[in-house]
Design a protein around this motif. Structure first.
Motif, mmCIF file in Angstrom:
data_model
loop_
_atom_site.group_PDB
_atom_site.id
_atom_site.type_symbol
_atom_site.label_atom_id
_atom_site.label_comp_id
_atom_site.label_asym_id
_atom_site.label_seq_id
_atom_site.Cartn_x
_atom_site.Cartn_y
_atom_site.Cartn_z
ATOM 1 N N MET A 147 -7.475 4.494 -2.662
ATOM 2 C CA MET A 147 -8.106 3.256 -2.278
ATOM 3 C C MET A 147 -8.110 3.125 -0.758
ATOM 4 S SD MET A 147 -6.910 0.250 -4.784
ATOM 5 C CE MET A 147 -7.206 0.361 -6.505
ATOM 6 N N ALA A 148 -9.145 2.505 -0.247
ATOM 7 C CA ALA A 148 -9.241 2.258 1.184
ATOM 8 C C ALA A 148 -8.335 1.085 1.558
ATOM 9 C CB ALA A 148 -10.678 1.945 1.558
ATOM 10 N N MET A 149 -7.920 1.071 2.784
ATOM 11 C CA MET A 149 -7.094 -0.027 3.254
ATOM 12 C C MET A 149 -7.971 -1.040 3.979
ATOM 13 S SD MET A 149 -4.317 0.893 2.014
ATOM 14 C CE MET A 149 -2.992 -0.040 2.677
ATOM 15 N N GLN A 150 -7.738 -2.301 3.711
ATOM 16 C CA GLN A 150 -8.511 -3.365 4.334
ATOM 17 C C GLN A 150 -8.116 -3.482 5.792
ATOM 18 O OE1 GLN A 150 -8.116 -7.084 2.351
ATOM 19 N NE2 GLN A 150 -9.657 -8.070 3.570
ATOM 20 N N LYS A 151 -9.116 -3.667 6.653
ATOM 21 C CA LYS A 151 -8.842 -3.818 8.081
ATOM 22 C C LYS A 151 -9.216 -5.214 8.531
ATOM 23 C CE LYS A 151 -9.353 0.990 9.252
ATOM 24 N NZ LYS A 151 -9.987 1.974 10.093
ATOM 25 N N GLY A 152 -8.465 -5.708 9.461
ATOM 26 C CA GLY A 152 -8.759 -7.015 10.039
ATOM 27 C C GLY A 152 -8.468 -6.984 11.523
ATOM 28 N N HIS A 153 -9.439 -7.316 12.314
ATOM 29 C CA HIS A 153 -9.299 -7.354 13.764
ATOM 30 C C HIS A 153 -8.811 -6.013 14.327
ATOM 31 C CE1 HIS A 153 -10.126 -11.583 13.588
ATOM 32 N NE2 HIS A 153 -9.140 -11.757 12.736
ATOM 33 N N GLY A 154 -9.339 -4.913 13.790
ATOM 34 C CA GLY A 154 -9.020 -3.601 14.332
ATOM 35 C C GLY A 154 -7.749 -2.964 13.822
ATOM 36 N N GLU A 155 -7.007 -3.657 12.979
ATOM 37 C CA GLU A 155 -5.762 -3.079 12.475
ATOM 38 C C GLU A 155 -5.739 -3.119 10.957
ATOM 39 O OE1 GLU A 155 -2.196 -4.501 14.227
ATOM 40 O OE2 GLU A 155 -3.103 -4.728 16.190
ATOM 41 N N ALA A 156 -5.111 -2.124 10.351
ATOM 42 C CA ALA A 156 -4.979 -2.092 8.892
ATOM 43 C C ALA A 156 -4.000 -3.180 8.455
ATOM 44 C CB ALA A 156 -4.494 -0.730 8.436
ATOM 45 N N THR A 157 -4.380 -3.930 7.439
ATOM 46 C CA THR A 157 -3.498 -4.993 6.934
ATOM 47 C C THR A 157 -2.584 -4.480 5.834
ATOM 48 O OG1 THR A 157 -5.064 -5.706 5.248
ATOM 49 C CG2 THR A 157 -5.242 -6.754 7.416
ATOM 50 N N GLY A 158 -2.895 -3.308 5.291
ATOM 51 C CA GLY A 158 -2.081 -2.778 4.218
ATOM 52 C C GLY A 158 -2.539 -3.218 2.845
ATOM 53 N N ALA A 159 -3.448 -4.190 2.770
ATOM 54 C CA ALA A 159 -3.953 -4.654 1.477
ATOM 55 C C ALA A 159 -5.062 -3.704 1.015
ATOM 56 C CB ALA A 159 -4.497 -6.069 1.603
ATOM 57 N N PRO A 160 -4.914 -3.101 -0.165
ATOM 58 C CA PRO A 160 -5.935 -2.155 -0.629
ATOM 59 C C PRO A 160 -7.227 -2.861 -1.035
ATOM 60 C CG PRO A 160 -4.287 -2.474 -2.318
ATOM 61 C CD PRO A 160 -3.821 -3.232 -1.104
ATOM 62 N N ILE A 161 -8.344 -2.169 -0.858
ATOM 63 C CA ILE A 161 -9.646 -2.643 -1.304
ATOM 64 C C ILE A 161 -10.074 -1.744 -2.450
ATOM 65 C CG2 ILE A 161 -12.065 -2.983 -0.679
ATOM 66 C CD1 ILE A 161 -11.172 -3.172 2.209
ATOM 67 N N ASP A 162 -10.421 -2.327 -3.567
ATOM 68 C CA ASP A 162 -10.844 -1.557 -4.739
ATOM 69 C C ASP A 162 -12.305 -1.155 -4.573
ATOM 70 O OD1 ASP A 162 -11.315 -0.430 -7.193
ATOM 71 O OD2 ASP A 162 -10.486 -2.106 -8.335
ATOM 72 N N LEU A 163 -12.565 0.121 -4.326
ATOM 73 C CA LEU A 163 -13.917 0.617 -4.115
ATOM 74 C C LEU A 163 -14.459 1.352 -5.340
ATOM 75 C CD1 LEU A 163 -13.542 1.915 -0.458
ATOM 76 C CD2 LEU A 163 -14.520 -0.241 -1.230
ATOM 77 N N ARG A 164 -13.817 1.149 -6.490
ATOM 78 C CA ARG A 164 -14.312 1.804 -7.697
ATOM 79 C C ARG A 164 -15.639 1.196 -8.120
ATOM 80 N NH1 ARG A 164 -9.286 1.225 -11.487
ATOM 81 N NH2 ARG A 164 -9.174 -0.728 -10.347
ATOM 82 N N SER A 165 -16.305 1.843 -9.025
ATOM 83 C CA SER A 165 -17.642 1.420 -9.447
ATOM 84 C C SER A 165 -17.629 0.158 -10.286
ATOM 85 C CB SER A 165 -18.299 2.545 -10.242
ATOM 86 O OG SER A 165 -17.701 2.633 -11.513
ATOM 87 N N ASP A 166 -18.821 -0.285 -10.672
ATOM 88 C CA ASP A 166 -18.967 -1.496 -11.472
ATOM 89 C C ASP A 166 -18.458 -1.327 -12.902
ATOM 90 O OD1 ASP A 166 -20.934 0.182 -12.346
ATOM 91 O OD2 ASP A 166 -22.567 -1.236 -12.108
ATOM 92 N N THR A 167 -17.956 -0.150 -13.234
ATOM 93 C CA THR A 167 -17.396 0.039 -14.579
ATOM 94 C C THR A 167 -16.009 -0.582 -14.690
ATOM 95 O OG1 THR A 167 -16.480 2.193 -13.980
ATOM 96 C CG2 THR A 167 -18.679 2.169 -14.987
ATOM 97 N N VAL A 168 -15.384 -0.908 -13.554
ATOM 98 C CA VAL A 168 -14.048 -1.508 -13.586
ATOM 99 C C VAL A 168 -14.005 -2.851 -12.862
ATOM 100 C CG1 VAL A 168 -12.818 0.674 -13.826
ATOM 101 C CG2 VAL A 168 -13.307 -0.219 -11.552
ATOM 102 N N THR A 169 -15.115 -3.311 -12.330
ATOM 103 C CA THR A 169 -15.158 -4.604 -11.651
ATOM 104 C C THR A 169 -16.216 -5.485 -12.301
ATOM 105 O OG1 THR A 169 -16.761 -3.794 -10.043
ATOM 106 C CG2 THR A 169 -14.439 -3.597 -9.447
ATOM 107 N N ARG A 170 -16.176 -6.760 -12.015
ATOM 108 C CA ARG A 170 -17.137 -7.712 -12.569
ATOM 109 C C ARG A 170 -17.818 -8.468 -11.431
ATOM 110 N NH1 ARG A 170 -17.357 -7.176 -18.057
ATOM 111 N NH2 ARG A 170 -15.322 -6.861 -18.947
ATOM 112 N N PRO A 171 -19.146 -8.660 -11.517
ATOM 113 C CA PRO A 171 -19.830 -9.420 -10.465
ATOM 114 C C PRO A 171 -19.499 -10.911 -10.553
ATOM 115 C CG PRO A 171 -21.376 -8.808 -12.192
ATOM 116 C CD PRO A 171 -20.073 -8.133 -12.516
ATOM 117 N N THR A 172 -19.484 -11.541 -9.420
ATOM 118 C CA THR A 172 -19.253 -12.983 -9.369
ATOM 119 C C THR A 172 -20.544 -13.693 -9.798
ATOM 120 O OG1 THR A 172 -20.026 -13.174 -7.104
ATOM 121 C CG2 THR A 172 -17.668 -12.686 -7.416
#
Length: 78
Positions: free
Chosen positions: A1-26
């Motif tokens: 998983m990619a790490m979320q960045k904020g203001h040029g630094e990694a926050t350590g919070a993962p971002i789920d970049l998997r496909s729509d087979t494991v996520t749901r649209p809002t």
């Protein structure tokens, strides 16, 4: 998983970049999909694909592709 960045630094919070087979649209995403302009990209009827092709052509100083039977073939035509 990619790490979320904020203001040029990694926050350590993962971002789920998997496909729509494991996520749901809002609800907003579903509404945007329902209201989107659509068309067949093979017949050059999809306005979003056409705008993307024009944008990519402008970035690469090349003309938009006229036809491409497969995405992989398109990378060969330069």
């Amino acid at each position: 998983m990619a790490m979320q960045k904020g203001h040029g630094e990694a926050t350590g919070a993962p971002i789920d970049l998997r496909s729509d087979t494991v996520t749901r649209p809002t609800p907003a995403m579903r509404r945007a999909m329902a209201e989107a302009e659509v068309g067949d990209d093979v017949f050059r009827e999809d306005p979003t694909v056409r705008r993307l092709e024009e944008l990519a052509a402008g970035c690469s100083a090349r003309r938009p592709p006229s036809s491409c039977p497969a995405a992989r073939w398109g990378t060969r035509w330069r």
